[in-house]
Design a protein around this motif. Structure first.
Motif, mmCIF file in Angstrom:
data_model
loop_
_atom_site.group_PDB
_atom_site.id
_atom_site.type_symbol
_atom_site.label_atom_id
_atom_site.label_comp_id
_atom_site.label_asym_id
_atom_site.label_seq_id
_atom_site.Cartn_x
_atom_site.Cartn_y
_atom_site.Cartn_z
ATOM 1 N N ASP A 71 -0.121 8.599 -5.624
ATOM 2 C CA ASP A 71 0.623 7.835 -4.633
ATOM 3 C C ASP A 71 -0.279 6.851 -3.901
ATOM 4 O O ASP A 71 0.126 5.716 -3.609
ATOM 5 C CB ASP A 71 1.283 8.777 -3.629
ATOM 6 C CG ASP A 71 2.490 9.502 -4.205
ATOM 7 O OD1 ASP A 71 2.778 9.314 -5.398
ATOM 8 O OD2 ASP A 71 3.137 10.261 -3.467
ATOM 9 N N TYR A 100 8.717 5.844 -10.105
ATOM 10 C CA TYR A 100 8.614 6.209 -8.695
ATOM 11 C C TYR A 100 9.226 5.073 -7.864
ATOM 12 O O TYR A 100 8.583 4.036 -7.672
ATOM 13 C CB TYR A 100 7.155 6.410 -8.292
ATOM 14 C CG TYR A 100 6.462 7.550 -8.999
ATOM 15 C CD1 TYR A 100 6.321 8.798 -8.394
ATOM 16 C CD2 TYR A 100 5.948 7.392 -10.288
ATOM 17 C CE1 TYR A 100 5.679 9.849 -9.045
ATOM 18 C CE2 TYR A 100 5.313 8.434 -10.942
ATOM 19 C CZ TYR A 100 5.182 9.655 -10.317
ATOM 20 O OH TYR A 100 4.554 10.696 -10.977
ATOM 21 N N LEU A 111 6.969 5.760 -1.042
ATOM 22 C CA LEU A 111 7.394 6.186 -2.367
ATOM 23 C C LEU A 111 8.344 7.372 -2.245
ATOM 24 O O LEU A 111 8.132 8.265 -1.419
ATOM 25 C CB LEU A 111 6.195 6.599 -3.223
ATOM 26 C CG LEU A 111 5.162 5.528 -3.570
ATOM 27 C CD1 LEU A 111 4.076 6.140 -4.430
ATOM 28 C CD2 LEU A 111 5.794 4.355 -4.286
ATOM 29 N N GLN A 113 9.723 10.793 -2.787
ATOM 30 C CA GLN A 113 9.179 12.083 -3.186
ATOM 31 C C GLN A 113 10.242 13.003 -3.775
ATOM 32 O O GLN A 113 9.927 14.052 -4.330
ATOM 33 C CB GLN A 113 8.531 12.770 -1.983
ATOM 34 C CG GLN A 113 7.398 11.977 -1.361
ATOM 35 C CD GLN A 113 6.219 11.814 -2.290
ATOM 36 O OE1 GLN A 113 5.843 12.752 -2.993
ATOM 37 N NE2 GLN A 113 5.619 10.633 -2.311
#
Length: 269
Positions: A71, A100, A111, A113
């Motif tokens: 990430d 993503y 981003l 999750q």
């Protein structure tokens, strides 16, 4: 072929600190990626393989191996592409063939999750760690984490992790990570530390997925600010403080849809 010159970013650093994570961003994926990552010397190097109408395809390396995904690396790449006007404010990145979704929120990339599920409170003996939490939960987006509260910020920062004890606690509770946190902080909504000897590290400086699990668990407890979908968290690994941001939306059944990201600061021109 001459090696490309990367752009250096510091990701997730708490304000006015040198915390967070360093990432080298290479504008294209040419040459020997592993050799260039080793030469860059930063914990993470990200190569932009290609862009298309939906977003960016990335490759992520450490100085010694192909990491696959990160990430922190994705946020650095998105920040670099956005500064150059090459990507939309709502986009996606692909790493290891997985998509993503990403969005720019308040100048920070977040981003997705996924949905955080919070499970029943486990039976756990924290005596060997010399702590007595009031709230114990398990939260997961796929890999379960054990969460426990600390009475104060000082107790959190003074905590000395014992790797073997944390590893054994994870095995006893069928969890892979331990998150200790406190709401006793004025600089954010929550302060926390993240440990993962069963994941291959003792303590992480900035863990977006573990922060997502914490946000989901706090949502179930009703401990997050009302009518404020953006949560700020300080990750307090000694010497490298990080600040992460999360956007969440409670879902039926106690789950939360969580996006996590943070600031990206360019260090060279």
């Amino acid at each position: 072929m001459t090696d490309l010159v990367p752009t250096l970013y510091r990701i997730y650093a708490a304000p006015r600190t040198e915390g967070g994570k360093l990432v080298s961003v290479f504008p294209t994926a040419e040459g020997d990626w592993q050799a260039q990552a080793k030469k860059a010397g930063t914990p993470l190097s990200v190569f932009i393989e290609r862009l298309d109408d939906h977003g960016a395809h990335l490759r992520v390396f450490t100085p010694t191996r192909d990491k696959g995904d990160s990430d922190s690396a994705a946020i650095a790449a998105l920040s670099d592409l956005q500064t150059a006007g090459q990507i939309a404010d709502v986009s996606s990145v692909w790493m290891k063939g997985e998509e993503y979704p990403a969005q720019l929120c308040g100048g920070e990339w977040l981003l997705k999750q996924g949905d955080v599920s919070v499970l029943d409170t486990p039976e756990a003996d924290f005596g060997p760690l010399a702590i007595q939490p009031q709230h114990v939960q398990i939260a997961t987006t796929g890999r379960p984490n054990l969460l426990a509260d600390m009475p104060s910020l000082n107790a959190l920062t003074d905590f000395q992790p014992d790797v073997d004890t944390i590893r054994q606690l994870g095995r006893e509770t069928n969890t892979t990570g331990l998150i200790l946190y406190t709401l006793d902080t004025e600089r954010a909504d929550v302060a926390f530390r993240a440990f993962g000897p069963l994941k291959g590290f003792t303590e992480d400086a900035a863990s977006s997925n573990m922060f997502a699990c914490l946000v989901g668990a706090l949502s179930v407890l009703g401990a997050l600010p009302e009518n404020e979908p953006l949560v700020r968290g300080l990750q307090m690994m000694p010497g490298v403080p990080s600040r992460l941001s999360a956007q969440y939306a409670p879902q039926p059944g106690g789950a939360s849809d969580v996006w996590v990201g943070g600031a990206a600061r360019r260090l060279n021109e």
